[in-house]
Scaffold this motif. Structure first.
Motif, PDB file in Angstrom:
ATOM      1  N   ALA A  29      -3.090 -13.994  15.622  1.00 13.83           N
ATOM      2  CA  ALA A  29      -2.006 -13.027  15.782  1.00 13.83           C
ATOM      3  C   ALA A  29      -1.370 -12.635  14.449  1.00 13.83           C
ATOM      4  N   ILE A  30      -1.100 -13.616  13.584  1.00  5.52           N
ATOM      5  CA  ILE A  30      -0.422 -13.285  12.331  1.00  5.52           C
ATOM      6  C   ILE A  30      -1.323 -12.526  11.375  1.00  5.52           C
ATOM      7  N   SER A  31      -2.631 -12.579  11.594  1.00  8.98           N
ATOM      8  CA  SER A  31      -3.543 -11.862  10.704  1.00  8.98           C
ATOM      9  C   SER A  31      -3.653 -10.379  11.053  1.00  8.98           C
ATOM     10  N   PHE A  32      -3.208  -9.995  12.249  1.00  4.02           N
ATOM     11  CA  PHE A  32      -3.197  -8.583  12.635  1.00  4.02           C
ATOM     12  C   PHE A  32      -1.874  -7.901  12.299  1.00  4.02           C
ATOM     13  N   ALA A  33      -0.812  -8.677  12.115  1.00  2.00           N
ATOM     14  CA  ALA A  33       0.527  -8.114  11.919  1.00  2.00           C
ATOM     15  C   ALA A  33       0.592  -7.265  10.655  1.00  2.00           C
ATOM     16  N   GLY A  34       1.147  -6.074  10.783  1.00  2.00           N
ATOM     17  CA  GLY A  34       1.289  -5.202   9.621  1.00  2.00           C
ATOM     18  C   GLY A  34       0.040  -4.459   9.239  1.00  2.00           C
ATOM     19  N   GLY A  35      -0.981  -4.507  10.094  1.00  2.00           N
ATOM     20  CA  GLY A  35      -2.212  -3.782   9.819  1.00  2.00           C
ATOM     21  C   GLY A  35      -2.972  -4.347   8.634  1.00  2.00           C
ATOM     22  N   LYS A  36      -3.844  -3.534   8.083  1.00  2.00           N
ATOM     23  CA  LYS A  36      -4.657  -3.962   6.955  1.00  2.00           C
ATOM     24  C   LYS A  36      -3.789  -4.390   5.775  1.00  2.00           C
ATOM     25  N   ALA A  37      -2.746  -3.632   5.499  1.00  2.00           N
ATOM     26  CA  ALA A  37      -1.876  -3.952   4.354  1.00  2.00           C
ATOM     27  C   ALA A  37      -1.193  -5.296   4.555  1.00  2.00           C
ATOM     28  N   GLY A  38      -0.720  -5.565   5.784  1.00  2.00           N
ATOM     29  CA  GLY A  38      -0.061  -6.831   6.058  1.00  2.00           C
ATOM     30  C   GLY A  38      -1.006  -8.003   5.917  1.00  2.00           C
ATOM     31  N   CYS A  39      -2.228  -7.841   6.410  1.00  2.00           N
ATOM     32  CA  CYS A  39      -3.223  -8.910   6.292  1.00  2.00           C
ATOM     33  C   CYS A  39      -3.602  -9.130   4.836  1.00  2.00           C
ATOM     34  N   ASP A  40      -3.818  -8.038   4.095  1.00  2.00           N
ATOM     35  CA  ASP A  40      -4.169  -8.171   2.685  1.00  2.00           C
ATOM     36  C   ASP A  40      -3.079  -8.928   1.919  1.00  2.00           C
ATOM     37  N   ARG A  41      -1.836  -8.639   2.253  1.00  2.00           N
ATOM     38  CA  ARG A  41      -0.724  -9.317   1.587  1.00  2.00           C
ATOM     39  C   ARG A  41      -0.719 -10.810   1.912  1.00  2.00           C
ATOM     40  N   MET A  42      -0.894 -11.141   3.203  1.00  2.00           N
ATOM     41  CA  MET A  42      -0.914 -12.558   3.603  1.00  2.00           C
ATOM     42  C   MET A  42      -2.056 -13.301   2.944  1.00  2.00           C
ATOM     43  N   VAL A  43      -3.252 -12.722   2.977  1.00  2.00           N
ATOM     44  CA  VAL A  43      -4.414 -13.371   2.375  1.00  2.00           C
ATOM     45  C   VAL A  43      -4.213 -13.535   0.874  1.00  2.00           C
ATOM     46  N   GLY A  44      -3.658 -12.513   0.226  1.00  2.00           N
ATOM     47  CA  GLY A  44      -3.400 -12.608  -1.212  1.00  2.00           C
ATOM     48  C   GLY A  44      -2.454 -13.739  -1.553  1.00  2.00           C
ATOM     49  N   GLU A  45      -1.418 -13.916  -0.749  1.00  2.00           N
ATOM     50  CA  GLU A  45      -0.449 -14.997  -0.981  1.00  2.00           C
ATOM     51  C   GLU A  45      -1.107 -16.364  -0.793  1.00  2.00           C
ATOM     52  N   ILE A  46      -1.932 -16.507   0.245  1.00  2.00           N
ATOM     53  CA  ILE A  46      -2.617 -17.778   0.496  1.00  2.00           C
ATOM     54  C   ILE A  46      -3.577 -18.101  -0.646  1.00  2.00           C
ATOM     55  N   GLU A  47      -4.351 -17.117  -1.061  1.00  2.00           N
ATOM     56  CA  GLU A  47      -5.336 -17.360  -2.115  1.00  2.00           C
ATOM     57  C   GLU A  47      -4.657 -17.644  -3.452  1.00  2.00           C
ATOM     58  N   ALA A  55      -0.369  -4.211  20.244  1.00  2.00           N
ATOM     59  CA  ALA A  55      -0.188  -3.026  19.397  1.00  2.00           C
ATOM     60  C   ALA A  55      -0.565  -3.333  17.956  1.00  2.00           C
ATOM     61  N   ASP A  56      -0.266  -4.552  17.488  1.00  2.00           N
ATOM     62  CA  ASP A  56      -0.672  -4.952  16.136  1.00  2.00           C
ATOM     63  C   ASP A  56      -2.192  -4.940  15.994  1.00  2.00           C
ATOM     64  N   VAL A  57      -2.884  -5.430  17.023  1.00  2.00           N
ATOM     65  CA  VAL A  57      -4.341  -5.465  16.977  1.00  2.00           C
ATOM     66  C   VAL A  57      -4.895  -4.042  16.942  1.00  2.00           C
ATOM     67  N   ARG A  58      -4.365  -3.178  17.784  1.00  2.00           N
ATOM     68  CA  ARG A  58      -4.827  -1.783  17.791  1.00  2.00           C
ATOM     69  C   ARG A  58      -4.604  -1.126  16.433  1.00  2.00           C
ATOM     70  N   GLY A  59      -3.443  -1.379  15.838  1.00  2.00           N
ATOM     71  CA  GLY A  59      -3.146  -0.791  14.539  1.00  2.00           C
ATOM     72  C   GLY A  59      -4.077  -1.284  13.452  1.00  2.00           C
ATOM     73  N   PHE A  60      -4.369  -2.582  13.472  1.00  2.00           N
ATOM     74  CA  PHE A  60      -5.277  -3.146  12.471  1.00  2.00           C
ATOM     75  C   PHE A  60      -6.666  -2.536  12.613  1.00  2.00           C
TER      76      PHE A  60
END
Length: 248
Positions: A86-104, A143-148
């Motif tokens: 669920a948290i990986s879909f939040a905010g669409g592609k930009a939100g996921c890219d931001r989360m992954v960038g912070e983790i890495e 809706a987050d999943v659809r947006g992503f």
């Protein structure tokens, strides 16, 4: 020196503490020479979920991720696998890219997350543009999943949120309900059917459904672990878990 069991890779797999499905699912997919070091993200078992409480609960899981990552890093893993979608879909592609960038940036390691893995799986099958999906979520999370998916050029023709009543209730979703839902999602104008929500057990059913629906059916846990293996150059084939593990 090489880890005697994880001589190919050590994966740190992170999932909510209420999740009882990710660990056995990913163990079932684990090839020889790879180990899964499962680490909990602490979360209370939210009850009587609604749109608002579901979204608030997933935000709390995201808040606990940093502590779980610090714990995971103590086993010196080679790679990270996120067992909550669920948290990986939040905010669409930009939100996921931001989360992954912070983790890495925090860990110095790469990570497979469900949303990106699902896109990679759809792309691996090829020729897919229109999809349908089922989740244990509430409509706001769907809706987050659809947006992503839209950010990657996929059109969601229909989706069904099953509105499970608690985090642990997700793991108790009956298979006959999932079978009916797959048939409700099926239509000629859908190229593939997906399942999201990592605590909902559907890997084996998805693989079976590919034969009687005649379309790709992708379960999130299978896609996530497949992605982690392939990104790390591990090409082992595995029967019983769909075309992802036999063909790609």
């Amino acid at each position: 020196m090489t880890d005697v069991l994880g001589w190919r890779k050590i994966f740190a797999v992170l999932g909510p503490s209420t999740n009882t499905i990710v660990q056995p699912d990913m163990e079932a997919l684990r090839p020889a020479g790879v180990t899964n070091a499962y680490r909990d993200i602490y979360v209370e078992n939210a009850q009587a979920l609604s749109d608002a409480s579901f979204m608030a609960g997933t935000a709390k899981i995201g808040d606990g991720l940093s502590d779980a990552l610090r714990t995971a890093m103590t086993c010196n893993p080679d790679y990270l696998v996120l067992g909550i979608s669920a948290i990986s879909f939040a905010g669409g592609k930009a939100g996921c890219d931001r989360m992954v960038g912070e983790i890495e940036a925090m860990t110095g390691l790469r990570i497979s997350v469900g949303s990106r893995a699902l896109v990679a799986a759809l792309q691996a099958y090829g020729g897919i543009r229109k999809v349908a999906f089922v989740s244990p979520y509430y409509p706001a999370a769907n809706a987050d999943v659809r947006g992503f998916l839209s950010d990657y050029g996929f059109e969601t023709v229909r989706d069904i949120p099953l509105r499970r009543s608690s985090w642990t209730d997700i793991a108790q979703t009956p298979e006959d309900l999932l079978r009916r839902t797959l048939r409700d999602l099926y239509s000629d104008d859908v190229d593939a059917i997906c399942q999201v929500g990592t605590n909902m057990s559907m890997m084996r059913l998805a693989a079976e459904a590919e034969s009687w629906l005649g379309k790709p059916v992708i379960a999130i846990n299978a896609a996530t672990y497949w992605h982690a293996l392939r990104v790390n150059g591990i090409k082992d084939r595995l029967e019983g878990y769909g075309r992802l593990f036999t063909d790609f």
